[in-house]
Design a protein around this motif. Sequence first.
Motif, PDB file in Angstrom:
ATOM      1  N   LYS A  46       0.850  -1.190   0.000  1.00  0.00           N
ATOM      2  CA  LYS A  46       0.000   0.000   0.000  1.00  0.00           C
ATOM      3  C   LYS A  46       0.885   1.240   0.000  1.00  0.00           C
ATOM      4  O   LYS A  46       1.975   1.240   0.570  1.00  0.00           O
ATOM      5  CB  LYS A  46      -0.916   0.015   1.231  1.00  0.00           C
ATOM      6  N   PHE A  47       0.378   2.284  -0.608  1.00  0.00           N
ATOM      7  CA  PHE A  47       1.126   3.532  -0.664  1.00  0.00           C
ATOM      8  C   PHE A  47       1.182   4.192   0.710  1.00  0.00           C
ATOM      9  O   PHE A  47       2.209   4.740   1.105  1.00  0.00           O
ATOM     10  CB  PHE A  47       0.500   4.488  -1.676  1.00  0.00           C
ATOM     11  N   TRP A  48       0.095   4.109   1.467  1.00  0.00           N
ATOM     12  CA  TRP A  48       0.033   4.808   2.758  1.00  0.00           C
ATOM     13  C   TRP A  48      -0.751   3.980   3.769  1.00  0.00           C
ATOM     14  O   TRP A  48      -1.870   3.556   3.500  1.00  0.00           O
ATOM     15  CB  TRP A  48      -0.638   6.162   2.606  1.00  0.00           C
ATOM     16  N   GLY A  49      -0.169   3.731   4.877  1.00  0.00           N
ATOM     17  CA  GLY A  49      -0.860   3.085   5.980  1.00  0.00           C
ATOM     18  C   GLY A  49      -0.979   1.583   5.826  1.00  0.00           C
ATOM     19  O   GLY A  49      -0.954   1.029   4.724  1.00  0.00           O
ATOM     20  N   ALA A  50      -1.145   0.891   6.981  1.00  0.00           N
ATOM     21  CA  ALA A  50      -1.230  -0.565   7.000  1.00  0.00           C
ATOM     22  C   ALA A  50      -2.654  -1.047   6.822  1.00  0.00           C
ATOM     23  O   ALA A  50      -3.614  -0.351   7.158  1.00  0.00           O
ATOM     24  CB  ALA A  50      -0.676  -1.081   8.336  1.00  0.00           C
ATOM     25  N   ASP A  51      -2.814  -2.244   6.281  1.00  0.00           N
ATOM     26  CA  ASP A  51      -4.105  -2.920   6.199  1.00  0.00           C
ATOM     27  C   ASP A  51      -4.283  -3.719   7.499  1.00  0.00           C
ATOM     28  O   ASP A  51      -3.432  -4.502   7.879  1.00  0.00           O
ATOM     29  CB  ASP A  51      -4.139  -3.850   4.985  1.00  0.00           C
ATOM     30  N   ARG A  52      -5.410  -3.542   8.174  1.00  0.00           N
ATOM     31  CA  ARG A  52      -5.605  -4.187   9.462  1.00  0.00           C
ATOM     32  C   ARG A  52      -5.769  -5.696   9.334  1.00  0.00           C
ATOM     33  O   ARG A  52      -5.550  -6.433  10.297  1.00  0.00           O
ATOM     34  CB  ARG A  52      -6.828  -3.597  10.179  1.00  0.00           C
ATOM     35  N   LYS A  53      -6.177  -6.197   8.124  1.00  0.00           N
ATOM     36  CA  LYS A  53      -6.506  -7.609   7.949  1.00  0.00           C
ATOM     37  C   LYS A  53      -5.408  -8.406   7.248  1.00  0.00           C
ATOM     38  O   LYS A  53      -5.470  -9.631   7.193  1.00  0.00           O
ATOM     39  CB  LYS A  53      -7.811  -7.764   7.183  1.00  0.00           C
ATOM     40  N   ARG A  54      -4.417  -7.727   6.680  1.00  0.00           N
ATOM     41  CA  ARG A  54      -3.345  -8.405   5.949  1.00  0.00           C
ATOM     42  C   ARG A  54      -1.997  -7.837   6.358  1.00  0.00           C
ATOM     43  O   ARG A  54      -1.875  -6.664   6.733  1.00  0.00           O
ATOM     44  CB  ARG A  54      -3.522  -8.200   4.427  1.00  0.00           C
ATOM     45  N   ASN A  55      -0.951  -8.685   6.297  1.00  0.00           N
ATOM     46  CA  ASN A  55       0.405  -8.172   6.468  1.00  0.00           C
ATOM     47  C   ASN A  55       0.717  -7.209   5.335  1.00  0.00           C
ATOM     48  O   ASN A  55       0.397  -7.502   4.166  1.00  0.00           O
ATOM     49  CB  ASN A  55       1.418  -9.304   6.481  1.00  0.00           C
ATOM     50  N   THR A  56       1.384  -6.093   5.661  1.00  0.00           N
ATOM     51  CA  THR A  56       1.474  -5.001   4.701  1.00  0.00           C
ATOM     52  C   THR A  56       2.871  -4.407   4.635  1.00  0.00           C
ATOM     53  O   THR A  56       3.499  -4.166   5.669  1.00  0.00           O
ATOM     54  CB  THR A  56       0.492  -3.875   5.073  1.00  0.00           C
ATOM     55  N   PHE A  57       3.343  -4.150   3.384  1.00  0.00           N
ATOM     56  CA  PHE A  57       4.451  -3.231   3.147  1.00  0.00           C
ATOM     57  C   PHE A  57       3.830  -1.907   2.759  1.00  0.00           C
ATOM     58  O   PHE A  57       3.048  -1.848   1.811  1.00  0.00           O
ATOM     59  CB  PHE A  57       5.362  -3.730   2.021  1.00  0.00           C
ATOM     60  N   HIS A  58       4.160  -0.844   3.485  1.00  0.00           N
ATOM     61  CA  HIS A  58       3.481   0.420   3.180  1.00  0.00           C
ATOM     62  C   HIS A  58       4.353   1.614   3.510  1.00  0.00           C
ATOM     63  O   HIS A  58       5.317   1.520   4.273  1.00  0.00           O
ATOM     64  CB  HIS A  58       2.166   0.518   3.957  1.00  0.00           C
ATOM     65  N   GLY A  59       3.983   2.750   2.948  1.00  0.00           N
ATOM     66  CA  GLY A  59       4.627   4.009   3.275  1.00  0.00           C
ATOM     67  C   GLY A  59       3.956   4.656   4.458  1.00  0.00           C
ATOM     68  O   GLY A  59       2.822   4.325   4.820  1.00  0.00           O
ATOM     69  N   GLY A  60       4.643   5.565   5.087  1.00  0.00           N
ATOM     70  CA  GLY A  60       4.087   6.262   6.236  1.00  0.00           C
ATOM     71  C   GLY A  60       4.945   7.456   6.590  1.00  0.00           C
ATOM     72  O   GLY A  60       5.803   7.889   5.806  1.00  0.00           O
ATOM     73  N   GLY A  61       4.734   7.979   7.780  1.00  0.00           N
ATOM     74  CA  GLY A  61       5.512   9.137   8.202  1.00  0.00           C
ATOM     75  C   GLY A  61       5.285   9.474   9.652  1.00  0.00           C
ATOM     76  O   GLY A  61       4.312   9.041  10.267  1.00  0.00           O
ATOM     77  N   THR A  62       6.230  10.249  10.195  1.00  0.00           N
ATOM     78  CA  THR A  62       6.166  10.690  11.586  1.00  0.00           C
ATOM     79  C   THR A  62       6.518  12.163  11.644  1.00  0.00           C
ATOM     80  O   THR A  62       7.440  12.620  10.949  1.00  0.00           O
ATOM     81  CB  THR A  62       7.160   9.903  12.468  1.00  0.00           C
ATOM     82  N   ILE A  63       5.771  12.914  12.450  1.00  0.00           N
ATOM     83  CA  ILE A  63       6.119  14.310  12.704  1.00  0.00           C
ATOM     84  C   ILE A  63       6.322  14.465  14.204  1.00  0.00           C
ATOM     85  O   ILE A  63       5.737  13.724  15.013  1.00  0.00           O
ATOM     86  CB  ILE A  63       5.041  15.285  12.214  1.00  0.00           C
ATOM     87  N   GLY A  64       7.192  15.410  14.590  1.00  0.00           N
ATOM     88  CA  GLY A  64       7.420  15.565  16.013  1.00  0.00           C
ATOM     89  C   GLY A  64       8.325  16.727  16.349  1.00  0.00           C
ATOM     90  O   GLY A  64       8.823  17.458  15.491  1.00  0.00           O
ATOM     91  N   LEU A  65       8.548  16.875  17.655  1.00  0.00           N
ATOM     92  CA  LEU A  65       9.379  17.919  18.231  1.00  0.00           C
ATOM     93  C   LEU A  65      10.460  17.254  19.076  1.00  0.00           C
ATOM     94  O   LEU A  65      10.176  16.341  19.849  1.00  0.00           O
ATOM     95  CB  LEU A  65       8.529  18.853  19.098  1.00  0.00           C
ATOM     96  N   THR A  66      11.709  17.721  18.941  1.00  0.00           N
ATOM     97  CA  THR A  66      12.847  17.099  19.629  1.00  0.00           C
ATOM     98  C   THR A  66      13.544  18.111  20.519  1.00  0.00           C
ATOM     99  O   THR A  66      13.757  19.270  20.126  1.00  0.00           O
ATOM    100  CB  THR A  66      13.856  16.539  18.609  1.00  0.00           C
ATOM    101  N   TYR A  67      13.919  17.623  21.718  1.00  0.00           N
ATOM    102  CA  TYR A  67      14.726  18.416  22.652  1.00  0.00           C
ATOM    103  C   TYR A  67      16.138  17.835  22.651  1.00  0.00           C
ATOM    104  O   TYR A  67      16.342  16.645  22.900  1.00  0.00           O
ATOM    105  CB  TYR A  67      14.121  18.367  24.047  1.00  0.00           C
ATOM    106  N   LEU A  68      17.143  18.667  22.367  1.00  0.00           N
ATOM    107  CA  LEU A  68      18.543  18.242  22.329  1.00  0.00           C
ATOM    108  C   LEU A  68      19.205  18.564  23.670  1.00  0.00           C
ATOM    109  O   LEU A  68      19.093  19.686  24.173  1.00  0.00           O
ATOM    110  CB  LEU A  68      19.286  18.970  21.207  1.00  0.00           C
ATOM    111  N   PHE A  69      19.899  17.577  24.246  1.00  0.00           N
ATOM    112  CA  PHE A  69      20.569  17.812  25.529  1.00  0.00           C
ATOM    113  C   PHE A  69      21.874  17.036  25.620  1.00  0.00           C
ATOM    114  O   PHE A  69      22.199  16.250  24.754  1.00  0.00           O
ATOM    115  CB  PHE A  69      19.646  17.445  26.692  1.00  0.00           C
TER     116      PHE A  69
END
Length: 529
Positions: free
Chosen positions: A506-529
């Motif tokens: 799949k291009f985006w996101g997993a299929d809940r009923k089948r094993n999946t190779f798919h694209g995705g992404g994460t967004i976030g904020l990081t604190y450096l220390f």
Amino acid sequence: MPKFDGASIREVFEVLKHNQSILFSYDSKLLDLDKEVYVDRYQGLLVDYLEQLLGTQYSFKETNSHVIIRYAPQRMDISTVELDTIKNNRTRISGYVKNIRTDVPVSFATVYDRTTYQTATLTNKRGYFELDVKHPETTFTIALSKENYRDTMLVLLLPVEVAYVGKERKTGYYYASDSSKMISNTMFGRFFTSSRQRVQNLNLGGFFVYSPFQVSMTPGLSTHGLFNSQVVNKFSLNIIGGYTAGVTGTELAGAFNVNQFNMHGVQFAGLFNVVGGNVEGLQAAGISNVSLNKLSGIQLAGAWNSADTLVSGMQLTGGINLANHAAKNIQLAGVMNLTKGEVGNQFAGGINVAKKVHGVQLAVLNIADSSDYPIGVFNWIRNGSRQLSLGVDESKFVNLSLRSGGRVMYSVLAIGTYVNDYNVKYGVEAGIGAHLVHKPRFMLSTELVHRTHFDKHVRYVDPNRSSLRLIPAVNLNRYLQVYAAPSFTYAEAIDREPGTKGVIWKFWGADRKRNTFHGGGTIGLTYLF
């Protein structure tokens, strides 16, 4: 030598070094090099000049490369000497050793055969000694040594006609400025040796003799007798264990080998090998190998290896490797590697600890001041990188992650929860990452992580997922950055239907009923220390 008026001992030694090519060895606590001295111009013997400079309470022993300075305020001599009749090319020499100034007996002084180095003993509380001499020559030299006493020799003219034909023994002198690295001052030395042998080590210091071979049952029962701790052998066979000055060939033991000074060659023991000097070659033992100074070669042990400095080679053990310095070399251990200084590479099943690592650290836990390539479940690099991130991905998994490691590679640990998922509630991630680009305002990294799932009762559930991420990040200031990371993921089905097989793409996101190779992404904020 020129006149010195208020110069320091250090300055005088420097003049001797540059003008006369004379080098000195001494305990760092023995002399105050900044002490001012006043000495006139001098031309003559070095020993007389040193006594004028430092005083008569010191003794000076010349070696091939250095002059050894020792504290020796006392003097001793043999008061009476008795010779037994010579039978079967053997004679017994006995006598009493006393303090010249006080006439008091000197106990625990080492008395040895200075002609052939085949026999040695210690004086008793009355200063009495006996030497059993084999093949006596017409002249025989007795040597006396004791800590804080001036070395003394006495030449005897024996009334014999039997001459001993043999090669002159080669001798040497080993000196270590750090007394904590001497066998006699370590736990191993005290455990494996007797008090008589330790007293003799103090008396004779680093003096040793070369011999082709020796055989011993225990450290106290040897073909060299009490003198075995001062003999360097080409071949040494210790049925149970042995205590020698060193090895320049091969040494074998059923239980343990203990060497005062250096080991050059191969050394095998059923339990322990302990060397007070340097090791050049192979040490192999069922339990442990110990080198109090430098190692150039291989240590192979069942439980642990220890060396002060790993110059070249490697340490291999099923347990723990210890070294103060191991720059550009390898430590391989089943449990733990510990280096107080620099090391080349460390590989362990448990923990790696070092100050500076030039290569790779591979273990469950890696700890160092500086290490660019730590690979483990958790890394703590003092001069490395540490990031604490809050993010959410395409599966609505909100997580808090810790990234810790070196300037290049790092570990990833994260914990989080799913929003509105009735099958799985919590997830734990672990993985490794690498910083590809590190600029003042921009950072590009990549990560490979694996996520394990749990239900709302924190019980393990089967569907897991693995992701490869590319993480571009923009630094807002010194401590904060934002990122948006595309990912490629393999996800196992959360609501698998009976009879479904295979994997879908799949291009985006997993299929809940089948094993999946798919694209995705994460967004976030990081604190450096």
